[in-house]
Design a protein around this motif. Sequence first.
Motif, PDB file in Angstrom:
ATOM      1  N   MET A 107     -14.808 -20.446 -63.075  1.00 34.11           N
ATOM      2  CA  MET A 107     -14.567 -19.044 -62.808  1.00 34.11           C
ATOM      3  C   MET A 107     -13.081 -18.873 -62.485  1.00 34.11           C
ATOM      4  O   MET A 107     -12.579 -19.454 -61.534  1.00 34.11           O
ATOM      5  N   GLU A 108     -12.383 -18.106 -63.294  1.00 35.04           N
ATOM      6  CA  GLU A 108     -10.951 -17.847 -63.113  1.00 35.04           C
ATOM      7  C   GLU A 108     -10.769 -16.500 -62.416  1.00 35.04           C
ATOM      8  O   GLU A 108     -11.194 -15.471 -62.940  1.00 35.04           O
ATOM      9  N   LEU A 109     -10.152 -16.504 -61.241  1.00 38.65           N
ATOM     10  CA  LEU A 109      -9.986 -15.282 -60.459  1.00 38.65           C
ATOM     11  C   LEU A 109      -8.686 -14.541 -60.751  1.00 38.65           C
ATOM     12  O   LEU A 109      -8.516 -13.413 -60.323  1.00 38.65           O
ATOM     13  N   GLY A 110      -7.754 -15.166 -61.453  1.00 34.36           N
ATOM     14  CA  GLY A 110      -6.497 -14.503 -61.779  1.00 34.36           C
ATOM     15  C   GLY A 110      -5.377 -14.850 -60.813  1.00 34.36           C
ATOM     16  O   GLY A 110      -5.499 -15.755 -59.985  1.00 34.36           O
ATOM     17  N   ALA A 111      -4.289 -14.109 -60.935  1.00 35.97           N
ATOM     18  CA  ALA A 111      -3.097 -14.351 -60.100  1.00 35.97           C
ATOM     19  C   ALA A 111      -3.459 -14.222 -58.629  1.00 35.97           C
ATOM     20  O   ALA A 111      -4.242 -13.360 -58.238  1.00 35.97           O
ATOM     21  N   PHE A 112      -2.859 -15.074 -57.802  1.00 37.37           N
ATOM     22  CA  PHE A 112      -3.144 -15.096 -56.360  1.00 37.37           C
ATOM     23  C   PHE A 112      -1.941 -14.624 -55.570  1.00 37.37           C
ATOM     24  O   PHE A 112      -0.802 -14.963 -55.881  1.00 37.37           O
ATOM     25  N   SER A 113      -2.209 -13.849 -54.531  1.00 34.02           N
ATOM     26  CA  SER A 113      -1.173 -13.464 -53.574  1.00 34.02           C
ATOM     27  C   SER A 113      -1.810 -13.275 -52.206  1.00 34.02           C
ATOM     28  O   SER A 113      -3.035 -13.199 -52.079  1.00 34.02           O
ATOM     29  N   VAL A 114      -0.970 -13.197 -51.201  1.00 36.54           N
ATOM     30  CA  VAL A 114      -1.409 -12.890 -49.846  1.00 36.54           C
ATOM     31  C   VAL A 114      -0.813 -11.543 -49.483  1.00 36.54           C
ATOM     32  O   VAL A 114       0.398 -11.320 -49.633  1.00 36.54           O
ATOM     33  N   SER A 115      -1.669 -10.635 -49.035  1.00 36.01           N
ATOM     34  CA  SER A 115      -1.233  -9.307 -48.607  1.00 36.01           C
ATOM     35  C   SER A 115      -1.151  -9.299 -47.085  1.00 36.01           C
ATOM     36  O   SER A 115      -2.125  -9.630 -46.402  1.00 36.01           O
ATOM     37  N   LEU A 116       0.019  -8.942 -46.566  1.00 37.60           N
ATOM     38  CA  LEU A 116       0.273  -9.011 -45.132  1.00 37.60           C
ATOM     39  C   LEU A 116       0.486  -7.622 -44.538  1.00 37.60           C
ATOM     40  O   LEU A 116       1.335  -6.866 -45.025  1.00 37.60           O
ATOM     41  N   PRO A 117      -0.248  -7.283 -43.469  1.00 36.33           N
ATOM     42  CA  PRO A 117       0.083  -6.056 -42.758  1.00 36.33           C
ATOM     43  C   PRO A 117       1.346  -6.311 -41.929  1.00 36.33           C
ATOM     44  O   PRO A 117       1.460  -7.351 -41.268  1.00 36.33           O
ATOM     45  N   VAL A 118       2.314  -5.429 -42.000  1.00 36.21           N
ATOM     46  CA  VAL A 118       3.568  -5.620 -41.258  1.00 36.21           C
ATOM     47  C   VAL A 118       3.833  -4.407 -40.379  1.00 36.21           C
ATOM     48  O   VAL A 118       3.395  -3.295 -40.678  1.00 36.21           O
ATOM     49  N   LYS A 119       4.558  -4.630 -39.280  1.00 34.63           N
ATOM     50  CA  LYS A 119       4.893  -3.544 -38.347  1.00 34.63           C
ATOM     51  C   LYS A 119       6.095  -2.747 -38.822  1.00 34.63           C
ATOM     52  O   LYS A 119       6.166  -1.539 -38.613  1.00 34.63           O
ATOM     53  N   ASP A 120       7.080  -3.430 -39.406  1.00 34.08           N
ATOM     54  CA  ASP A 120       8.302  -2.778 -39.880  1.00 34.08           C
ATOM     55  C   ASP A 120       8.646  -3.371 -41.239  1.00 34.08           C
ATOM     56  O   ASP A 120       9.151  -4.485 -41.328  1.00 34.08           O
ATOM     57  N   ILE A 121       8.369  -2.622 -42.283  1.00 33.22           N
ATOM     58  CA  ILE A 121       8.540  -3.153 -43.642  1.00 33.22           C
ATOM     59  C   ILE A 121       9.990  -3.505 -43.944  1.00 33.22           C
ATOM     60  O   ILE A 121      10.270  -4.445 -44.672  1.00 33.22           O
ATOM     61  N   TYR A 122      10.932  -2.784 -43.353  1.00 38.97           N
ATOM     62  CA  TYR A 122      12.344  -3.066 -43.601  1.00 38.97           C
ATOM     63  C   TYR A 122      12.742  -4.416 -42.996  1.00 38.97           C
ATOM     64  O   TYR A 122      13.414  -5.217 -43.647  1.00 38.97           O
ATOM     65  N   LYS A 123      12.311  -4.677 -41.760  1.00 42.66           N
ATOM     66  CA  LYS A 123      12.599  -5.972 -41.131  1.00 42.66           C
ATOM     67  C   LYS A 123      11.897  -7.103 -41.873  1.00 42.66           C
ATOM     68  O   LYS A 123      12.468  -8.172 -42.075  1.00 42.66           O
ATOM     69  N   SER A 124      10.652  -6.862 -42.287  1.00 45.07           N
ATOM     70  CA  SER A 124       9.903  -7.894 -43.001  1.00 45.07           C
ATOM     71  C   SER A 124      10.544  -8.192 -44.348  1.00 45.07           C
ATOM     72  O   SER A 124      10.620  -9.351 -44.766  1.00 45.07           O
ATOM     73  N   LYS A 125      11.018  -7.170 -45.038  1.00 39.95           N
ATOM     74  CA  LYS A 125      11.693  -7.359 -46.324  1.00 39.95           C
ATOM     75  C   LYS A 125      12.894  -8.284 -46.156  1.00 39.95           C
ATOM     76  O   LYS A 125      13.062  -9.254 -46.892  1.00 39.95           O
ATOM     77  N   VAL A 126      13.735  -8.007 -45.170  1.00 42.23           N
ATOM     78  CA  VAL A 126      14.922  -8.830 -44.920  1.00 42.23           C
ATOM     79  C   VAL A 126      14.516 -10.258 -44.570  1.00 42.23           C
ATOM     80  O   VAL A 126      15.098 -11.225 -45.077  1.00 42.23           O
ATOM     81  N   PHE A 127      13.509 -10.413 -43.714  1.00 37.87           N
ATOM     82  CA  PHE A 127      13.054 -11.742 -43.325  1.00 37.87           C
ATOM     83  C   PHE A 127      12.632 -12.554 -44.547  1.00 37.87           C
ATOM     84  O   PHE A 127      13.057 -13.703 -44.721  1.00 37.87           O
ATOM     85  N   TYR A 128      11.782 -11.965 -45.401  1.00 42.53           N
ATOM     86  CA  TYR A 128      11.308 -12.709 -46.566  1.00 42.53           C
ATOM     87  C   TYR A 128      12.408 -12.916 -47.608  1.00 42.53           C
ATOM     88  O   TYR A 128      12.413 -13.933 -48.304  1.00 42.53           O
ATOM     89  N   GLU A 129      13.374 -12.005 -47.684  1.00 40.11           N
ATOM     90  CA  GLU A 129      14.539 -12.253 -48.541  1.00 40.11           C
ATOM     91  C   GLU A 129      15.322 -13.453 -48.033  1.00 40.11           C
ATOM     92  O   GLU A 129      15.802 -14.265 -48.827  1.00 40.11           O
ATOM     93  N   LEU A 174      -3.020 -10.863 -69.452  1.00 43.53           N
ATOM     94  CA  LEU A 174      -3.524 -12.018 -70.174  1.00 43.53           C
ATOM     95  C   LEU A 174      -4.373 -11.554 -71.351  1.00 43.53           C
ATOM     96  O   LEU A 174      -5.079 -10.545 -71.254  1.00 43.53           O
ATOM     97  N   GLU A 175      -4.308 -12.285 -72.458  1.00 43.82           N
ATOM     98  CA  GLU A 175      -5.128 -11.940 -73.620  1.00 43.82           C
ATOM     99  C   GLU A 175      -6.608 -12.149 -73.337  1.00 43.82           C
ATOM    100  O   GLU A 175      -7.453 -11.375 -73.778  1.00 43.82           O
ATOM    101  N   SER A 176      -6.913 -13.195 -72.590  1.00 39.93           N
ATOM    102  CA  SER A 176      -8.299 -13.531 -72.308  1.00 39.93           C
ATOM    103  C   SER A 176      -8.458 -13.776 -70.809  1.00 39.93           C
ATOM    104  O   SER A 176      -7.645 -14.486 -70.203  1.00 39.93           O
ATOM    105  N   PHE A 177      -9.486 -13.177 -70.216  1.00 43.00           N
ATOM    106  CA  PHE A 177      -9.760 -13.377 -68.795  1.00 43.00           C
ATOM    107  C   PHE A 177     -11.194 -12.954 -68.515  1.00 43.00           C
ATOM    108  O   PHE A 177     -11.825 -12.262 -69.313  1.00 43.00           O
ATOM    109  N   THR A 178     -11.711 -13.369 -67.368  1.00 39.98           N
ATOM    110  CA  THR A 178     -13.051 -12.969 -66.958  1.00 39.98           C
ATOM    111  C   THR A 178     -12.966 -11.603 -66.297  1.00 39.98           C
ATOM    112  O   THR A 178     -12.247 -11.425 -65.312  1.00 39.98           O
ATOM    113  N   ASP A 179     -13.693 -10.640 -66.841  1.00 41.80           N
ATOM    114  CA  ASP A 179     -13.688  -9.282 -66.307  1.00 41.80           C
ATOM    115  C   ASP A 179     -14.241  -9.251 -64.884  1.00 41.80           C
ATOM    116  O   ASP A 179     -15.147 -10.020 -64.535  1.00 41.80           O
TER     117      ASP A 179
END
Length: 123
Positions: free
Chosen positions: A1-23, A73-78
């Motif tokens: 079973m292929e689930l597709g691209a993976f990421s982690v979604s993070l709730p942040v308090k201040d998106i501007y500070k978090s952006k700089v941190f991850y940059e 992707l051309e082919s994937f599990t719906d």
Amino acid sequence: MELGAFSVSLPVKDIYKSKVFYEDLGFHVFGGDINQNWLIMKNGSCIIGLFQGMFDKNILTFNPGWNDNADNLESFTDIRDLQKHLKAKGIKMLTEADESSTGPASFTIEDPDGNPILVDQHV
């Protein structure tokens, strides 16, 4: 079973500070809209989403139909087939995709420790 691209979604308090941190960690903006309080950032094949004011917990996210560059992707599990498979295994759905639909859809489950998992198909 292929689930597709993976990421982690993070709730942040201040998106501007978090952006700089991850940059500072080597990530760059890959998508999203900081004015809408969300960004997708990438470092190599690692993808994170930063979301201010949208949810309370970290979320594991899978995107059927996409590779890690958000290319279709051309082919994937719906997503509806993935959902049927997981339901047959007894996994409880928190939200469900409409199995009579086609194209973009999503469903949400939790692992045994209460960690949310979003499966979100965009194609």
